[in-house]
Design a protein around this motif. Structure first.
Motif, mmCIF file in Angstrom:
data_model
loop_
_atom_site.group_PDB
_atom_site.id
_atom_site.type_symbol
_atom_site.label_atom_id
_atom_site.label_comp_id
_atom_site.label_asym_id
_atom_site.label_seq_id
_atom_site.Cartn_x
_atom_site.Cartn_y
_atom_site.Cartn_z
ATOM 1 N N VAL A 145 0.791 -1.300 -0.237
ATOM 2 C CA VAL A 145 -0.106 -0.500 0.257
ATOM 3 C C VAL A 145 0.967 1.346 0.170
ATOM 4 C CG1 VAL A 145 -1.315 1.016 0.953
ATOM 5 C CG2 VAL A 145 -1.855 -1.155 1.743
ATOM 6 N N GLU A 164 -1.452 3.235 -8.351
ATOM 7 C CA GLU A 164 -3.341 2.392 -9.612
ATOM 8 C C GLU A 164 -2.448 1.640 -10.663
ATOM 9 O OE1 GLU A 164 -6.868 5.502 -9.383
ATOM 10 O OE2 GLU A 164 -5.554 5.552 -10.975
ATOM 11 N N ASN A 167 -0.979 -1.804 -9.689
ATOM 12 C CA ASN A 167 -1.921 -3.010 -9.243
ATOM 13 C C ASN A 167 -2.299 -2.853 -7.465
ATOM 14 O OD1 ASN A 167 -3.340 -3.533 -11.774
ATOM 15 N ND2 ASN A 167 -1.363 -4.348 -12.333
ATOM 16 N N SER A 168 -1.900 -1.799 -6.849
ATOM 17 C CA SER A 168 -1.087 -2.133 -5.058
ATOM 18 C C SER A 168 -3.113 -2.325 -4.526
ATOM 19 C CB SER A 168 -1.106 0.043 -4.410
ATOM 20 O OG SER A 168 -1.882 0.292 -5.659
ATOM 21 N N ALA A 170 -3.821 -0.961 -2.291
ATOM 22 C CA ALA A 170 -5.164 0.503 -1.713
ATOM 23 C C ALA A 170 -3.971 1.088 -2.124
ATOM 24 C CB ALA A 170 -5.510 0.116 -0.305
ATOM 25 N N THR A 205 -10.352 7.649 -7.235
ATOM 26 C CA THR A 205 -9.532 6.717 -7.355
ATOM 27 C C THR A 205 -10.213 5.487 -7.105
ATOM 28 O OG1 THR A 205 -7.610 5.059 -6.474
ATOM 29 C CG2 THR A 205 -8.732 6.627 -5.235
ATOM 30 N N ASN A 206 -11.104 4.313 -7.828
ATOM 31 C CA ASN A 206 -11.014 2.852 -7.519
ATOM 32 C C ASN A 206 -10.523 1.960 -6.330
ATOM 33 O OD1 ASN A 206 -13.524 3.161 -9.307
ATOM 34 N ND2 ASN A 206 -12.632 3.177 -11.106
ATOM 35 N N LEU A 207 -9.802 2.207 -5.803
ATOM 36 C CA LEU A 207 -8.501 1.744 -4.841
ATOM 37 C C LEU A 207 -9.260 1.941 -3.194
ATOM 38 C CD1 LEU A 207 -5.448 2.068 -5.791
ATOM 39 C CD2 LEU A 207 -6.193 0.462 -6.136
#
Length: 340
Positions: A145, A164, A167-168, A170, A205-207
């Motif tokens: 993260v 992002e 691909n973390s 969060a 963000t979507n995270l």
């Protein structure tokens, strides 16, 4: 390699920056910022440790918790235990520079994974340090993260996009870094955020978004309001505001207000698996570890970090057996008494 050897090597490598004291309580290093100490008198650092020491465990041995389950659900990832490595940077100006930033962060990320957990990577006045952290996470398919300093929103969003891209799991902002001396000395503007500014970050963000540096019920509730998925109850290791309350002391009221609405993580003064158990009993879902991980990295690179974490995991396991807790959900305030 054992813990004694790790501490001995780290003490030599960090000479002038950290004494690797027998008890890491902020007394000897008070005011050493940059460095490993607490701000000004070091009171907040000391409070973190002292108040956690006031939490006492209730020994229980008539039960069936013979093989406790330590597994921790962290968003879409399953960790072997509820301990995550905290986001720390600055090998050169905080820790002495015996390890390069890249050596340090690679040790932290890989040592954490070797033990069955993950690391958070940090941001700094030196912009290359965030990139080093991202590169370390990229090599392990984003299993970690990134935590970003509270810069201007556009700069934060740019760094979120970089998180992002690897691909973390969060991403987050350590809003408690708003007053960091090291950032100011390097000419990197940081500061508090309004609710509207935080909503912009979350919506960018979507995270899952983590807000680190929450110390009041009011701001915990605001974190829920803005759509954050987790908070870290933290006073930045006592490094930003002198005479602040300890994380252990504010955690129960924060947990009472927002438990179940948002993931609650905590750091501050945690030195053992027993301390982890105390924080879970006070209301945390998971715990971040900072200074002991630094000692592990400087004392033994990846192996040193892994050994520190494995030891804490084993201590937590043993503590759960001796308090009758079969899993993390069984750990609550009935397992402790508090003297403050």
């Amino acid at each position: 390699m054992n813990l004694r050897e790790i501490r001995s090597v780290a003490r030599e490598k960090m000479k002038g920056y950290c004494r690797v004291c027998p008890v890491c309580n902020g007394v000897a290093c008070a005011g050493e910022v940059p460095g490993m100490g607490g701000s000004l008198t070091g009171s907040t650092f000391k409070n973190n440790v002292d108040d956690l020491n006031k939490v006492k465990l209730r020994l229980k041995t008539i039960h069936n918790a013979k093989d406790p389950n330590l597994e921790f659900e962290f968003f879409d990832s399953k960790l072997d235990f509820p301990i995550i490595t905290a986001p720390i940077t600055g090998s050169a100006f905080n820790m002495g520079g015996a390890l390069t930033e890249r050596e340090y962060i690679d040790s932290v990320v890989n040592g954490s994974l070797s033990s069955g957990t993950i690391a958070m990577i940090g941001d700094s006045a030196d912009l290359t340090m965030y990139e080093d952290g991202l590169n370390a996470l990229k090599k392990v398919e984003g299993k970690g993260v990134p935590i970003i300093k509270p810069r201007e929103n556009q700069a934060i969003i740019e760094n979120i996009k970089k998180a992002e891209s690897i691909n973390s799991i969060a991403v987050g902002v350590d809003i408690d870094g708003a007053g960091l001396v090291t950032m100011a000395l390097k000419g990197q503007p940081v500061g508090p955020k309004t609710v509207e500014e935080l909503k912009e970050l979350v919506s960018s963000t979507n995270l899952p978004f983590i807000l680190k540096g929450i110390m009041t019920v009011e701001e915990a509730e605001l974190a829920v309001e803005i759509g954050a998925k987790a908070i870290v109850v933290s006073n930045h290791g006592g490094r930003v505001l002198d005479h602040a309350e300890s994380t252990a002391k504010v955690l129960p009221e924060i947990s009472k207000a927002v438990k179940g609405k948002i993931m609650i993580l905590v750091d501050g003064g945690v030195r053992s698996g027993v301390d982890v158990f105390k924080m879970l009993s006070l209301g945390a879902d998971g715990v971040l570890i900072g200074r002991p991980i630094i000692i592990g990295a400087f004392g033994g690179y990846e192996e040193g970090v892994s050994l520190i974490l494995d030891n804490m995991k084993n201590e937590l396991y043993q503590t759960m057996i001796l308090t009758g807790c079969k899993d993390l959900a069984s750990i609550d305030s009935s397992n402790i008494s508090v003297e403050w």
